[in-house]
Scaffold this motif. Sequence first.
Motif, PDB file in Angstrom:
ATOM      1  N   ALA A 125       0.791  -1.239   0.000  1.00 36.41           N
ATOM      2  CA  ALA A 125       0.000   0.000   0.000  1.00 36.41           C
ATOM      3  C   ALA A 125       0.822   1.289   0.000  1.00 36.41           C
ATOM      4  O   ALA A 125       0.454   2.231  -0.708  1.00 36.41           O
ATOM      5  CB  ALA A 125      -0.987  -0.007   1.167  1.00 36.41           C
ATOM      6  N   PRO A 126       1.927   1.381   0.728  1.00 35.21           N
ATOM      7  CA  PRO A 126       2.671   2.650   0.720  1.00 35.21           C
ATOM      8  C   PRO A 126       3.222   3.046  -0.650  1.00 35.21           C
ATOM      9  O   PRO A 126       3.340   4.227  -0.954  1.00 35.21           O
ATOM     10  CB  PRO A 126       3.810   2.401   1.718  1.00 35.21           C
ATOM     11  N   TRP A 127       3.567   2.086  -1.470  1.00 39.28           N
ATOM     12  CA  TRP A 127       4.152   2.432  -2.774  1.00 39.28           C
ATOM     13  C   TRP A 127       3.212   2.100  -3.939  1.00 39.28           C
ATOM     14  O   TRP A 127       3.409   2.590  -5.041  1.00 39.28           O
ATOM     15  CB  TRP A 127       5.509   1.748  -2.965  1.00 39.28           C
ATOM     16  N   TRP A 128       2.204   1.249  -3.722  1.00 41.67           N
ATOM     17  CA  TRP A 128       1.236   0.892  -4.762  1.00 41.67           C
ATOM     18  C   TRP A 128      -0.171   1.035  -4.167  1.00 41.67           C
ATOM     19  O   TRP A 128      -0.804   0.056  -3.764  1.00 41.67           O
ATOM     20  CB  TRP A 128       1.480  -0.539  -5.252  1.00 41.67           C
ATOM     21  N   PRO A 129      -0.672   2.265  -4.099  1.00 34.15           N
ATOM     22  CA  PRO A 129      -1.951   2.509  -3.417  1.00 34.15           C
ATOM     23  C   PRO A 129      -3.158   1.854  -4.088  1.00 34.15           C
ATOM     24  O   PRO A 129      -4.228   1.780  -3.474  1.00 34.15           O
ATOM     25  CB  PRO A 129      -2.081   4.032  -3.412  1.00 34.15           C
ATOM     26  N   ASP A 130      -3.008   1.337  -5.300  1.00 34.55           N
ATOM     27  CA  ASP A 130      -4.115   0.668  -5.988  1.00 34.55           C
ATOM     28  C   ASP A 130      -4.295  -0.784  -5.547  1.00 34.55           C
ATOM     29  O   ASP A 130      -5.140  -1.488  -6.108  1.00 34.55           O
ATOM     30  CB  ASP A 130      -3.903   0.706  -7.502  1.00 34.55           C
ATOM     31  N   VAL A 131      -3.533  -1.226  -4.567  1.00 33.54           N
ATOM     32  CA  VAL A 131      -3.655  -2.615  -4.109  1.00 33.54           C
ATOM     33  C   VAL A 131      -5.082  -2.843  -3.598  1.00 33.54           C
ATOM     34  O   VAL A 131      -5.641  -2.033  -2.875  1.00 33.54           O
ATOM     35  CB  VAL A 131      -2.591  -2.959  -3.040  1.00 33.54           C
ATOM     36  N   ASP A 132      -5.669  -3.955  -4.043  1.00 34.27           N
ATOM     37  CA  ASP A 132      -7.044  -4.290  -3.700  1.00 34.27           C
ATOM     38  C   ASP A 132      -7.043  -5.610  -2.921  1.00 34.27           C
ATOM     39  O   ASP A 132      -6.737  -6.662  -3.479  1.00 34.27           O
ATOM     40  CB  ASP A 132      -7.863  -4.427  -4.989  1.00 34.27           C
ATOM     41  N   PRO A 133      -7.381  -5.567  -1.633  1.00 32.13           N
ATOM     42  CA  PRO A 133      -7.372  -6.795  -0.831  1.00 32.13           C
ATOM     43  C   PRO A 133      -8.272  -7.896  -1.390  1.00 32.13           C
ATOM     44  O   PRO A 133      -7.945  -9.076  -1.278  1.00 32.13           O
ATOM     45  CB  PRO A 133      -7.870  -6.336   0.545  1.00 32.13           C
ATOM     46  N   HIS A 134      -9.392  -7.518  -2.022  1.00 31.60           N
ATOM     47  CA  HIS A 134     -10.285  -8.536  -2.597  1.00 31.60           C
ATOM     48  C   HIS A 134      -9.572  -9.316  -3.703  1.00 31.60           C
ATOM     49  O   HIS A 134      -9.686 -10.551  -3.765  1.00 31.60           O
ATOM     50  CB  HIS A 134     -11.564  -7.888  -3.135  1.00 31.60           C
ATOM     51  N   VAL A 135      -8.847  -8.623  -4.554  1.00 30.25           N
ATOM     52  CA  VAL A 135      -8.135  -9.301  -5.642  1.00 30.25           C
ATOM     53  C   VAL A 135      -7.062 -10.224  -5.059  1.00 30.25           C
ATOM     54  O   VAL A 135      -6.892 -11.359  -5.517  1.00 30.25           O
ATOM     55  CB  VAL A 135      -7.537  -8.296  -6.641  1.00 30.25           C
ATOM     56  N   LEU A 136      -6.355  -9.754  -4.045  1.00 30.81           N
ATOM     57  CA  LEU A 136      -5.341 -10.600  -3.402  1.00 30.81           C
ATOM     58  C   LEU A 136      -5.983 -11.838  -2.775  1.00 30.81           C
ATOM     59  O   LEU A 136      -5.434 -12.940  -2.859  1.00 30.81           O
ATOM     60  CB  LEU A 136      -4.567  -9.813  -2.349  1.00 30.81           C
ATOM     61  N   LEU A 137      -7.156 -11.657  -2.155  1.00 35.29           N
ATOM     62  CA  LEU A 137      -7.854 -12.792  -1.561  1.00 35.29           C
ATOM     63  C   LEU A 137      -8.264 -13.793  -2.638  1.00 35.29           C
ATOM     64  O   LEU A 137      -8.138 -15.007  -2.451  1.00 35.29           O
ATOM     65  CB  LEU A 137      -9.075 -12.318  -0.777  1.00 35.29           C
ATOM     66  N   VAL A 138      -8.732 -13.301  -3.778  1.00 33.78           N
ATOM     67  CA  VAL A 138      -9.084 -14.180  -4.892  1.00 33.78           C
ATOM     68  C   VAL A 138      -7.845 -14.951  -5.357  1.00 33.78           C
ATOM     69  O   VAL A 138      -7.914 -16.158  -5.634  1.00 33.78           O
ATOM     70  CB  VAL A 138      -9.726 -13.387  -6.047  1.00 33.78           C
ATOM     71  N   LEU A 139      -6.718 -14.265  -5.441  1.00 35.91           N
ATOM     72  CA  LEU A 139      -5.474 -14.938  -5.828  1.00 35.91           C
ATOM     73  C   LEU A 139      -5.119 -16.054  -4.846  1.00 35.91           C
ATOM     74  O   LEU A 139      -4.754 -17.159  -5.256  1.00 35.91           O
ATOM     75  CB  LEU A 139      -4.319 -13.936  -5.870  1.00 35.91           C
ATOM     76  N   LEU A 140      -5.204 -15.743  -3.564  1.00 30.62           N
ATOM     77  CA  LEU A 140      -4.901 -16.755  -2.549  1.00 30.62           C
ATOM     78  C   LEU A 140      -5.870 -17.937  -2.650  1.00 30.62           C
ATOM     79  O   LEU A 140      -5.443 -19.094  -2.660  1.00 30.62           O
ATOM     80  CB  LEU A 140      -4.972 -16.139  -1.150  1.00 30.62           C
ATOM     81  N   ALA A 141      -7.153 -17.632  -2.720  1.00 31.68           N
ATOM     82  CA  ALA A 141      -8.151 -18.696  -2.783  1.00 31.68           C
ATOM     83  C   ALA A 141      -7.995 -19.515  -4.057  1.00 31.68           C
ATOM     84  O   ALA A 141      -8.131 -20.743  -4.039  1.00 31.68           O
ATOM     85  CB  ALA A 141      -9.556 -18.099  -2.686  1.00 31.68           C
ATOM     86  N   GLY A 142      -7.707 -18.851  -5.175  1.00 31.85           N
ATOM     87  CA  GLY A 142      -7.494 -19.564  -6.428  1.00 31.85           C
ATOM     88  C   GLY A 142      -6.280 -20.475  -6.362  1.00 31.85           C
ATOM     89  O   GLY A 142      -6.322 -21.619  -6.829  1.00 31.85           O
ATOM     90  N   ALA A 143      -5.205 -19.983  -5.772  1.00 31.10           N
ATOM     91  CA  ALA A 143      -3.989 -20.789  -5.645  1.00 31.10           C
ATOM     92  C   ALA A 143      -4.222 -22.003  -4.751  1.00 31.10           C
ATOM     93  O   ALA A 143      -3.619 -23.052  -4.953  1.00 31.10           O
ATOM     94  CB  ALA A 143      -2.845 -19.937  -5.097  1.00 31.10           C
ATOM     95  N   LEU A 144      -5.122 -21.843  -3.792  1.00 25.39           N
ATOM     96  CA  LEU A 144      -5.434 -22.948  -2.878  1.00 25.39           C
ATOM     97  C   LEU A 144      -6.521 -23.870  -3.431  1.00 25.39           C
ATOM     98  O   LEU A 144      -6.858 -24.876  -2.816  1.00 25.39           O
ATOM     99  CB  LEU A 144      -5.863 -22.394  -1.517  1.00 25.39           C
ATOM    100  N   GLY A 145      -7.082 -23.496  -4.590  1.00 26.87           N
ATOM    101  CA  GLY A 145      -8.093 -24.326  -5.228  1.00 26.87           C
ATOM    102  C   GLY A 145      -9.469 -24.231  -4.587  1.00 26.87           C
ATOM    103  O   GLY A 145     -10.286 -25.133  -4.749  1.00 26.87           O
ATOM    104  N   VAL A 146      -9.747 -23.128  -3.884  1.00 25.69           N
ATOM    105  CA  VAL A 146     -11.043 -23.003  -3.210  1.00 25.69           C
ATOM    106  C   VAL A 146     -11.852 -21.813  -3.724  1.00 25.69           C
ATOM    107  O   VAL A 146     -12.833 -21.424  -3.097  1.00 25.69           O
ATOM    108  CB  VAL A 146     -10.879 -22.894  -1.670  1.00 25.69           C
ATOM    109  N   TYR A 147     -11.464 -21.256  -4.855  1.00 26.85           N
ATOM    110  CA  TYR A 147     -12.184 -20.106  -5.400  1.00 26.85           C
ATOM    111  C   TYR A 147     -13.036 -20.523  -6.580  1.00 26.85           C
ATOM    112  O   TYR A 147     -12.557 -21.165  -7.509  1.00 26.85           O
ATOM    113  CB  TYR A 147     -11.201 -19.013  -5.838  1.00 26.85           C
ATOM    114  N   ASP A 148     -14.310 -20.139  -6.533  1.00 22.50           N
ATOM    115  CA  ASP A 148     -15.228 -20.380  -7.640  1.00 22.50           C
ATOM    116  C   ASP A 148     -15.744 -19.021  -8.109  1.00 22.50           C
ATOM    117  O   ASP A 148     -16.499 -18.368  -7.383  1.00 22.50           O
ATOM    118  CB  ASP A 148     -16.393 -21.258  -7.184  1.00 22.50           C
ATOM    119  N   PRO A 149     -15.319 -18.563  -9.304  1.00 24.64           N
ATOM    120  CA  PRO A 149     -15.763 -17.247  -9.774  1.00 24.64           C
ATOM    121  C   PRO A 149     -17.278 -17.103  -9.847  1.00 24.64           C
ATOM    122  O   PRO A 149     -17.806 -16.008  -9.736  1.00 24.64           O
ATOM    123  CB  PRO A 149     -15.143 -17.106 -11.162  1.00 24.64           C
TER     124      PRO A 149
END
Length: 164
Positions: free
Chosen positions: A91-115
Amino acid sequence: MLCHADPVTTTWRHLPAPAREIAETATDAVTAARARDAEAYAPAVERLAAADRAGLVLGGVVRLLLEEGHPDGLDGDDVRQVLEQCVRSAAPWWPDVDPHVLLVLLAGALGVYDPGDDENPPDPAAIARHAPLLVADLLAVTGRPFAEYLTAAFDEVARTELHD
């Protein structure tokens, strides 16, 4: 199994052009994220967003990093900690960071995300803009070169495609 690639001498010439583009732009984006260099990060992630299947490859990198950093598996607290650490770091250097997108990435990597269950799923460009942030943060824990994980992710994608 991860190979022991030298990050300075790793070249991607052996890869087909589309994969080489992903490797080169992902390396640029992760390098910029690790340096917290927004000027270098912005064009790198835009190029990465244009690379077909970049999200698949980077999702594989995230999964490998999570497996190595949490060999006994992740629980909800671990996921929250990874997410919070990444947001705080970026966040300090990239203020466009979106926690929801990061959560989707984590869930997708873990195989538990269904779009289909997500009212507002992030588009592939948003995934490409956020994956290097998560990768850079997770690399800080392992201390190993990004090229090792990227090579392993490409190998995994190739094996999957071969068996499909």
